[in-house]
Design a protein around this motif. Sequence first.
Motif, PDB file in Angstrom:
ATOM      1  N   UNK A 169     -21.792  20.796  -7.889  1.00  0.00           N
ATOM      2  CA  UNK A 169     -23.080  20.808  -8.574  1.00  0.00           C
ATOM      3  C   UNK A 169     -23.783  22.098  -8.169  1.00  0.00           C
ATOM      4  N   UNK A 170     -24.135  22.933  -9.137  1.00  0.00           N
ATOM      5  CA  UNK A 170     -24.729  24.225  -8.827  1.00  0.00           C
ATOM      6  C   UNK A 170     -25.675  24.663  -9.932  1.00  0.00           C
ATOM      7  N   UNK A 171     -26.507  25.631  -9.602  1.00  0.00           N
ATOM      8  CA  UNK A 171     -27.456  26.145 -10.580  1.00  0.00           C
ATOM      9  C   UNK A 171     -26.721  26.975 -11.617  1.00  0.00           C
ATOM     10  N   UNK A 172     -27.268  27.029 -12.822  1.00  0.00           N
ATOM     11  CA  UNK A 172     -26.663  27.811 -13.897  1.00  0.00           C
ATOM     12  C   UNK A 172     -26.512  29.261 -13.446  1.00  0.00           C
ATOM     13  N   UNK A 173     -25.323  29.839 -13.588  1.00  0.00           N
ATOM     14  CA  UNK A 173     -25.088  31.208 -13.125  1.00  0.00           C
ATOM     15  C   UNK A 173     -26.102  32.184 -13.701  1.00  0.00           C
ATOM     16  N   UNK A 174     -26.546  33.105 -12.880  1.00  0.00           N
ATOM     17  CA  UNK A 174     -27.428  34.216 -13.266  1.00  0.00           C
ATOM     18  C   UNK A 174     -28.884  33.823 -13.482  1.00  0.00           C
ATOM     19  N   UNK A 175     -29.177  32.525 -13.654  1.00  0.00           N
ATOM     20  CA  UNK A 175     -30.536  32.169 -14.077  1.00  0.00           C
ATOM     21  C   UNK A 175     -31.588  32.611 -13.068  1.00  0.00           C
ATOM     22  N   UNK A 176     -31.401  32.261 -11.790  1.00  0.00           N
ATOM     23  CA  UNK A 176     -32.438  32.518 -10.793  1.00  0.00           C
ATOM     24  C   UNK A 176     -32.676  34.015 -10.618  1.00  0.00           C
ATOM     25  N   UNK A 177     -31.608  34.785 -10.439  1.00  0.00           N
ATOM     26  CA  UNK A 177     -31.771  36.227 -10.274  1.00  0.00           C
ATOM     27  C   UNK A 177     -32.351  36.893 -11.508  1.00  0.00           C
ATOM     28  N   UNK A 178     -31.865  36.493 -12.674  1.00  0.00           N
ATOM     29  CA  UNK A 178     -32.352  37.086 -13.922  1.00  0.00           C
ATOM     30  C   UNK A 178     -33.819  36.743 -14.150  1.00  0.00           C
ATOM     31  N   UNK A 179     -34.174  35.464 -13.990  1.00  0.00           N
ATOM     32  CA  UNK A 179     -35.552  35.066 -14.262  1.00  0.00           C
ATOM     33  C   UNK A 179     -36.518  35.680 -13.252  1.00  0.00           C
ATOM     34  N   UNK A 306     -32.933  19.169  -8.691  1.00  0.00           N
ATOM     35  CA  UNK A 306     -32.039  18.780  -9.782  1.00  0.00           C
ATOM     36  C   UNK A 306     -30.600  18.647  -9.301  1.00  0.00           C
ATOM     37  N   UNK A 307     -30.171  19.529  -8.395  1.00  0.00           N
ATOM     38  CA  UNK A 307     -28.805  19.448  -7.870  1.00  0.00           C
ATOM     39  C   UNK A 307     -28.608  18.174  -7.057  1.00  0.00           C
ATOM     40  N   UNK A 308     -29.572  17.872  -6.208  1.00  0.00           N
ATOM     41  CA  UNK A 308     -29.471  16.664  -5.384  1.00  0.00           C
ATOM     42  C   UNK A 308     -29.438  15.416  -6.265  1.00  0.00           C
ATOM     43  N   UNK A 309     -30.243  15.410  -7.324  1.00  0.00           N
ATOM     44  CA  UNK A 309     -30.277  14.263  -8.238  1.00  0.00           C
ATOM     45  C   UNK A 309     -28.930  14.030  -8.907  1.00  0.00           C
ATOM     46  N   UNK A 310     -28.137  15.076  -9.080  1.00  0.00           N
ATOM     47  CA  UNK A 310     -26.792  14.940  -9.655  1.00  0.00           C
ATOM     48  C   UNK A 310     -25.758  14.622  -8.578  1.00  0.00           C
ATOM     49  N   UNK A 311     -25.907  15.239  -7.404  1.00  0.00           N
ATOM     50  CA  UNK A 311     -24.859  15.167  -6.385  1.00  0.00           C
ATOM     51  C   UNK A 311     -24.735  13.792  -5.743  1.00  0.00           C
ATOM     52  N   UNK A 312     -25.857  13.156  -5.419  1.00  0.00           N
ATOM     53  CA  UNK A 312     -25.795  11.882  -4.698  1.00  0.00           C
ATOM     54  C   UNK A 312     -25.156  10.777  -5.547  1.00  0.00           C
ATOM     55  N   UNK A 313     -25.576  10.571  -6.803  1.00  0.00           N
ATOM     56  CA  UNK A 313     -24.880   9.570  -7.620  1.00  0.00           C
ATOM     57  C   UNK A 313     -23.399   9.907  -7.817  1.00  0.00           C
ATOM     58  N   UNK A 314     -23.083  11.210  -7.911  1.00  0.00           N
ATOM     59  CA  UNK A 314     -21.680  11.598  -8.075  1.00  0.00           C
ATOM     60  C   UNK A 314     -20.857  11.181  -6.867  1.00  0.00           C
TER      61      UNK A 314
END
Length: 345
Positions: A169-179, A306-314
């Motif tokens: 589970x990871x952030x969309x590539x490039x989004x943080x640096x680009x934004x 958002x990552x934690x919300x996906x990772x724990x149920x997974x």
Amino acid sequence: MSKPAVTIYEIAKHVGVSPAAVSSTLANRHIERRLSSETVRKIREAATALGYVPNMAGRRLRAHKSATRQFDLAILTSYEAPLPLVGQVLHALQRAVDVQTTEHTRYAVAIEMFHAGRLSEKAGLLDANRYHGVILTNTLPVDDAFVAEARLPYPVVVLGRRIPHYHCVLEAPDFVGRRSAEVLLEAKCGKPGILHSRQLTHTTSDRLAAFTRVVKERTGREAAKIVSTGLQPHDGAVALEAFFSEGGQLDGLFAVNDSLAAGAYRAIKASGRRVPDDVAVVGIGDYELAEYLDPPLTTVAGANEAMVAEAVPMLFRLLRGEESVSTEVLVVPPVFMRQSTQRRA
């Protein structure tokens, strides 16, 4: 309705080896059993293709370690990493455990730590009976390479980075640096820079590359790079003070976490500059301190929540055998605009 679990006997039949060879390989005991690297490769590939999920409860019973259904869960993280993300994972795991615990099923949650870049040295990591499930985060590329090669023998969810053969589970590539670059450029910063630590994770490397690329494309300039020895406020302050003392110039700063941004505030003000009029600042994480800095800090939230919300149920789906083939979930983090980037014309 979930499909029947794949067994080591099915894998053995698929590959054409003994169940004992499969068991030894999946428990990372193939070296002592002197199995060939080609056999190990075939077994691991078959386990992935068939959707094998380790039966940790069964392993514990066979090892005579417990006659009860207790599931030991762990958060694996480095000593050097900031704590907010780990805290979020711990709270989410504990909430899930409170819901999942029954009269016959119990859970224990622990934080297990290692030195960044030295995950391979952690004792017992490859022991198939040590954990039932793990959330792994804050690794360096050398750790990721080790994990990809070793194939940890229990359910693992990797948080914030991409490792082959695992659920990630990871952030969309490039989004943080680009934004972050766009926020500074929209604030009319003509000389943006980035403040980061010497040790770069997979995620930080992506952020740095995206930021510098956008700055170069939009301004024709190379973004200034200020490198700190660590990730704490003191490290950020010292690194930026040295940059200014050597004649470095910038009017916008992207700090790769809010702790470094807090330290940068001190260095900027100590140099006689003002935030945001002289130097606009963007951080990552939206830590509790962000909105209480003076001025409040603009942050890209780093997708932690958002990552934690996906990772724990997974992780719990893996424990129940409901997921088999490795998956990758991408999340887009929110941006919190505050006064640290509101420059006066």
